[in-house]
Scaffold this motif. Structure first.
Motif, PDB file in Angstrom:
ATOM      1  N   ILE A 231       0.825  -1.206   0.000  1.00  0.00           N
ATOM      2  CA  ILE A 231       0.000   0.000   0.000  1.00  0.00           C
ATOM      3  C   ILE A 231       0.863   1.260   0.000  1.00  0.00           C
ATOM      4  O   ILE A 231       0.575   2.235  -0.699  1.00  0.00           O
ATOM      5  N   ALA A 232       1.954   1.247   0.781  1.00  0.00           N
ATOM      6  CA  ALA A 232       2.809   2.434   0.910  1.00  0.00           C
ATOM      7  C   ALA A 232       3.410   2.868  -0.432  1.00  0.00           C
ATOM      8  O   ALA A 232       3.640   4.059  -0.656  1.00  0.00           O
ATOM      9  N   LYS A 233       3.650   1.905  -1.322  1.00  0.00           N
ATOM     10  CA  LYS A 233       4.230   2.234  -2.631  1.00  0.00           C
ATOM     11  C   LYS A 233       3.292   3.071  -3.495  1.00  0.00           C
ATOM     12  O   LYS A 233       3.732   3.744  -4.426  1.00  0.00           O
ATOM     13  N   GLU A 234       2.002   3.024  -3.186  1.00  0.00           N
ATOM     14  CA  GLU A 234       1.009   3.657  -4.050  1.00  0.00           C
ATOM     15  C   GLU A 234       0.385   4.917  -3.453  1.00  0.00           C
ATOM     16  O   GLU A 234      -0.540   5.474  -4.024  1.00  0.00           O
ATOM     17  N   THR A 235       0.881   5.367  -2.306  1.00  0.00           N
ATOM     18  CA  THR A 235       0.303   6.563  -1.688  1.00  0.00           C
ATOM     19  C   THR A 235       1.389   7.351  -0.976  1.00  0.00           C
ATOM     20  O   THR A 235       2.371   6.770  -0.489  1.00  0.00           O
ATOM     21  N   ASP A 236       1.217   8.669  -0.911  1.00  0.00           N
ATOM     22  CA  ASP A 236       2.205   9.498  -0.224  1.00  0.00           C
ATOM     23  C   ASP A 236       1.762   9.884   1.180  1.00  0.00           C
ATOM     24  O   ASP A 236       2.425  10.684   1.845  1.00  0.00           O
ATOM     25  N   VAL A 237       0.659   9.311   1.668  1.00  0.00           N
ATOM     26  CA  VAL A 237       0.223   9.663   3.025  1.00  0.00           C
ATOM     27  C   VAL A 237       0.978   8.864   4.089  1.00  0.00           C
ATOM     28  O   VAL A 237       0.967   9.228   5.261  1.00  0.00           O
ATOM     29  N   ILE A 238       1.637   7.770   3.698  1.00  0.00           N
ATOM     30  CA  ILE A 238       2.406   6.966   4.641  1.00  0.00           C
ATOM     31  C   ILE A 238       3.852   7.450   4.645  1.00  0.00           C
ATOM     32  O   ILE A 238       4.522   7.454   3.616  1.00  0.00           O
ATOM     33  N   ASP A 239       4.317   7.879   5.816  1.00  0.00           N
ATOM     34  CA  ASP A 239       5.668   8.430   5.933  1.00  0.00           C
ATOM     35  C   ASP A 239       6.718   7.361   6.203  1.00  0.00           C
ATOM     36  O   ASP A 239       7.843   7.453   5.715  1.00  0.00           O
ATOM     37  N   ILE A 240       6.364   6.362   7.010  1.00  0.00           N
ATOM     38  CA  ILE A 240       7.332   5.359   7.445  1.00  0.00           C
ATOM     39  C   ILE A 240       6.691   3.979   7.398  1.00  0.00           C
ATOM     40  O   ILE A 240       5.544   3.815   7.832  1.00  0.00           O
ATOM     41  N   VAL A 241       7.407   3.000   6.881  1.00  0.00           N
ATOM     42  CA  VAL A 241       6.994   1.592   6.992  1.00  0.00           C
ATOM     43  C   VAL A 241       7.956   0.912   7.954  1.00  0.00           C
ATOM     44  O   VAL A 241       9.168   0.909   7.744  1.00  0.00           O
ATOM     45  N   ASN A 242       7.418   0.360   9.033  1.00  0.00           N
ATOM     46  CA  ASN A 242       8.237  -0.322  10.032  1.00  0.00           C
ATOM     47  C   ASN A 242       7.641  -1.698  10.280  1.00  0.00           C
ATOM     48  O   ASN A 242       6.677  -1.853  11.036  1.00  0.00           O
ATOM     49  N   GLY A 243       8.220  -2.702   9.630  1.00  0.00           N
ATOM     50  CA  GLY A 243       7.708  -4.067   9.753  1.00  0.00           C
ATOM     51  C   GLY A 243       7.917  -4.689  11.121  1.00  0.00           C
ATOM     52  O   GLY A 243       7.271  -5.677  11.459  1.00  0.00           O
ATOM     53  N   ASP A 244       8.824  -4.098  11.917  1.00  0.00           N
ATOM     54  CA  ASP A 244       9.121  -4.631  13.254  1.00  0.00           C
ATOM     55  C   ASP A 244       8.453  -3.828  14.373  1.00  0.00           C
ATOM     56  O   ASP A 244       8.831  -3.983  15.539  1.00  0.00           O
ATOM     57  N   LEU A 245       7.494  -2.991  14.032  1.00  0.00           N
ATOM     58  CA  LEU A 245       6.910  -2.095  15.032  1.00  0.00           C
ATOM     59  C   LEU A 245       6.312  -2.864  16.209  1.00  0.00           C
ATOM     60  O   LEU A 245       6.520  -2.500  17.373  1.00  0.00           O
ATOM     61  N   THR A 246       5.582  -3.941  15.927  1.00  0.00           N
ATOM     62  CA  THR A 246       4.939  -4.699  17.001  1.00  0.00           C
ATOM     63  C   THR A 246       5.972  -5.376  17.892  1.00  0.00           C
ATOM     64  O   THR A 246       5.856  -5.352  19.123  1.00  0.00           O
ATOM     65  N   LEU A 247       6.994  -5.980  17.294  1.00  0.00           N
ATOM     66  CA  LEU A 247       8.047  -6.605  18.098  1.00  0.00           C
ATOM     67  C   LEU A 247       8.782  -5.567  18.937  1.00  0.00           C
ATOM     68  O   LEU A 247       9.128  -5.821  20.102  1.00  0.00           O
ATOM     69  N   GLU A 248       9.016  -4.386  18.361  1.00  0.00           N
ATOM     70  CA  GLU A 248       9.671  -3.322  19.112  1.00  0.00           C
ATOM     71  C   GLU A 248       8.817  -2.902  20.310  1.00  0.00           C
ATOM     72  O   GLU A 248       9.327  -2.675  21.408  1.00  0.00           O
ATOM     73  N   GLY A 249       7.512  -2.806  20.091  1.00  0.00           N
ATOM     74  CA  GLY A 249       6.610  -2.456  21.179  1.00  0.00           C
ATOM     75  C   GLY A 249       6.629  -3.500  22.286  1.00  0.00           C
ATOM     76  O   GLY A 249       6.625  -3.168  23.480  1.00  0.00           O
ATOM     77  N   LEU A 250       6.655  -4.768  21.889  1.00  0.00           N
ATOM     78  CA  LEU A 250       6.730  -5.846  22.888  1.00  0.00           C
ATOM     79  C   LEU A 250       8.030  -5.762  23.683  1.00  0.00           C
ATOM     80  O   LEU A 250       8.039  -5.941  24.912  1.00  0.00           O
ATOM     81  N   ARG A 251       9.128  -5.497  23.006  1.00  0.00           N
ATOM     82  CA  ARG A 251      10.420  -5.384  23.690  1.00  0.00           C
ATOM     83  C   ARG A 251      10.397  -4.233  24.698  1.00  0.00           C
ATOM     84  O   ARG A 251      10.870  -4.373  25.841  1.00  0.00           O
ATOM     85  N   ILE A 252       9.833  -3.096  24.291  1.00  0.00           N
ATOM     86  CA  ILE A 252       9.765  -1.927  25.174  1.00  0.00           C
ATOM     87  C   ILE A 252       8.892  -2.223  26.395  1.00  0.00           C
ATOM     88  O   ILE A 252       9.259  -1.916  27.531  1.00  0.00           O
ATOM     89  N   ILE A 253       7.748  -2.842  26.168  1.00  0.00           N
ATOM     90  CA  ILE A 253       6.849  -3.163  27.289  1.00  0.00           C
ATOM     91  C   ILE A 253       7.492  -4.199  28.209  1.00  0.00           C
ATOM     92  O   ILE A 253       7.361  -4.119  29.432  1.00  0.00           O
ATOM     93  N   TYR A 254       8.195  -5.163  27.632  1.00  0.00           N
ATOM     94  CA  TYR A 254       8.896  -6.158  28.462  1.00  0.00           C
ATOM     95  C   TYR A 254       9.874  -5.471  29.412  1.00  0.00           C
ATOM     96  O   TYR A 254       9.919  -5.774  30.608  1.00  0.00           O
ATOM     97  N   ASN A 255      10.649  -4.526  28.875  1.00  0.00           N
ATOM     98  CA  ASN A 255      11.642  -3.829  29.700  1.00  0.00           C
ATOM     99  C   ASN A 255      10.997  -2.998  30.798  1.00  0.00           C
ATOM    100  O   ASN A 255      11.581  -2.824  31.870  1.00  0.00           O
ATOM    101  N   LYS A 256       9.777  -2.507  30.555  1.00  0.00           N
ATOM    102  CA  LYS A 256       9.070  -1.730  31.579  1.00  0.00           C
ATOM    103  C   LYS A 256       8.498  -2.620  32.677  1.00  0.00           C
ATOM    104  O   LYS A 256       8.185  -2.141  33.774  1.00  0.00           O
ATOM    105  N   ASN A 257       8.334  -3.904  32.392  1.00  0.00           N
ATOM    106  CA  ASN A 257       7.624  -4.789  33.327  1.00  0.00           C
ATOM    107  C   ASN A 257       8.458  -5.977  33.831  1.00  0.00           C
ATOM    108  O   ASN A 257       7.954  -6.768  34.639  1.00  0.00           O
ATOM    109  N   LYS A 258       9.706  -6.103  33.388  1.00  0.00           N
ATOM    110  CA  LYS A 258      10.464  -7.315  33.694  1.00  0.00           C
ATOM    111  C   LYS A 258      10.770  -7.470  35.179  1.00  0.00           C
ATOM    112  O   LYS A 258      11.009  -8.579  35.651  1.00  0.00           O
ATOM    113  N   GLU A 259      10.768  -6.385  35.946  1.00  0.00           N
ATOM    114  CA  GLU A 259      11.035  -6.501  37.391  1.00  0.00           C
ATOM    115  C   GLU A 259       9.906  -7.242  38.104  1.00  0.00           C
ATOM    116  O   GLU A 259      10.113  -7.754  39.168  1.00  0.00           O
TER     117      GLU A 259
END
Length: 259
Positions: A231-259
Motif C-alpha cells: 500500500i505504501a508504494k502507491e500513496t504518499d500519506v504513509i511516511d514510514i513503513v516499520n515491519g518490526d513495530l509490534t516486536l519493538e513495542g513488545l520489547r519496550i513493554i517487556y523492559n518496563k515490566n520485567k522486574e
C-alpha cells in the motif's frame, strides 16, 4: 535472550532479541485447535533450525487478539521454557495513556504498536496496521492514545468478493498498471487495492483534521503489517513503513515490566 510473541488472527509472529538486536524471527499459522505440545514441537524445531538454545531465553512477553489460543500457548511456554510469560493486558505498564471509553476494549496489538510508535518516534503519529483487520490509531506527542478505527483487512475484502459473487475468482493481491482494466482478475485487483488506498488516504486525512486540536504538530503516519509495503508504494500519506513495530513495542513493554 528475550522471546517476543505477537498472536494475530492469521499468524503468530515470534522474535528473538538479544544484546540490542534481533537474531531470529518466525511467522507461524494461528490455529486454536493445536495443543500446547504441538506448538512446543513447532517452536523447538525453529530454535533448533537457527542453532538457538531455549534454555538461554531469560524472559517472554506475549500480546494476543485471539483469546481461545492462550491456554495452549501459555502451557507451551511453561513446559518448554519454564517461564511465566508477561501477557499484555490490564495492569501492564505501557507508558501511554489510553483515552478509550473502556481501555480494556483496546486490542493488545494496538497498544503494543502505539507504545513503539510513541517511544521510537517521539512525535504525534497515526499507526496503520495492515493485518487480518486494518487498524488506525492516533497517538499524541504526550503519549495519549486517542483511539482510532478498524476496517476489514485487504484479504478479507478480497475473500468476501470471491465467496459472495459466484463468477468471481480468488485473486492474488497485486497492483495493476491501470484502474481501467480489460479482464476480470485485473479489474478485481484494481477495485480492491486502489479502493483500499483511497480508503486509507481518506481516513488518514480525517484523523489528521481531528488530531490538530490535540497535537502541536502534524502527525506522522507509520505503517506496519504484512501488506504495508504494498500500500505504501502507491500513496504518499504513509511516511514510514516499520515491519518490526509490534516486536519493538513488545520489547519496550517487556523492559518496563520485567522486574
Amino acid at each position: 535472550m528475550i522471546l517476543l510473541v505477537d498472536v494475530g488472527n492469521t499468524n503468530i509472529v515470534l522474535g528473538i532479541h538479544d544484546k540490542d538486536k534481533y537474531i531470529a524471527g518466525w511467522r507461524i499459522s494461528t490455529d486454536s485447535k493445536k495443543t500446547s505440545d504441538e506448538y512446543g514441537i513447532q517452536v523447538s524445531q525453529l530454535f533448533h533450525q537457527f542453532g538457538l538454545d531455549m534454555k538461554k531465553v531469560e524472559g517472554i512477553i506475549v500480546s494476543s487478539v485471539v483469546p481461545n489460543i492462550m491456554h495452549s500457548l501459555e502451557n507451551m511456554i511453561k513446559k518448554c521454557f519454564n517461564k511465566e510469560p508477561i501477557i499484555v493486558g490490564p495492569g501492564i505498564k505501557t507508558g501511554i495513556n489510553i483515552k478509550y471509553d473502556n481501555p480494556k476494549e483496546v486490542g493488545a496489538d494496538r497498544i503494543v504498536n502505539a507504545v513503539a510508535a510513541f517511544e521510537i518516534y517521539k512525535k504525534p503519529n497515526i499507526v496503520i496496521d495492515f493485518g487480518t483487520a486494518t487498524t488506525f490509531c492516533g497517538i499524541t506527542e504526550k503519549g495519549d492514545y486517542l483511539g482510532g478505527c478498524i476496517v476489514p483487512g485487504i484479504k478479507i475484502s478480497a475473500d468476501a468478493l470471491f465467496e459472495r459473487a459466484a463468477k468471481l475468482p480468488r485473486i492474488e493481491l497485486e497492483i495493476p498498471e491501470t484502474v481501467i482494466c480489460k479482464n476480470t482478475i485485473k479489474s478485481m485487483q484494481a477495485g480492491i487495492l486502489f479502493g483500499y488506498i483511497g480508503q486509507v488516504e481518506y481516513i488518514v486525512k480525517k484523523m489528521k483534521e481531528e488530531m490538530k486540536r490535540k497535537c502541536k504538530a502534524d502527525p506522522i503516519v507509520i505503517a506496519t503489517g504484512g501488506l504495508a509495503n504494498l500500500i505504501a508504494k502507491e500513496t504518499d500519506v504513509i511516511d514510514i513503513v516499520n515491519g518490526d513495530l509490534t516486536l519493538e513495542g513488545l520489547r519496550i513493554i517487556y523492559n518496563k515490566n520485567k522486574e
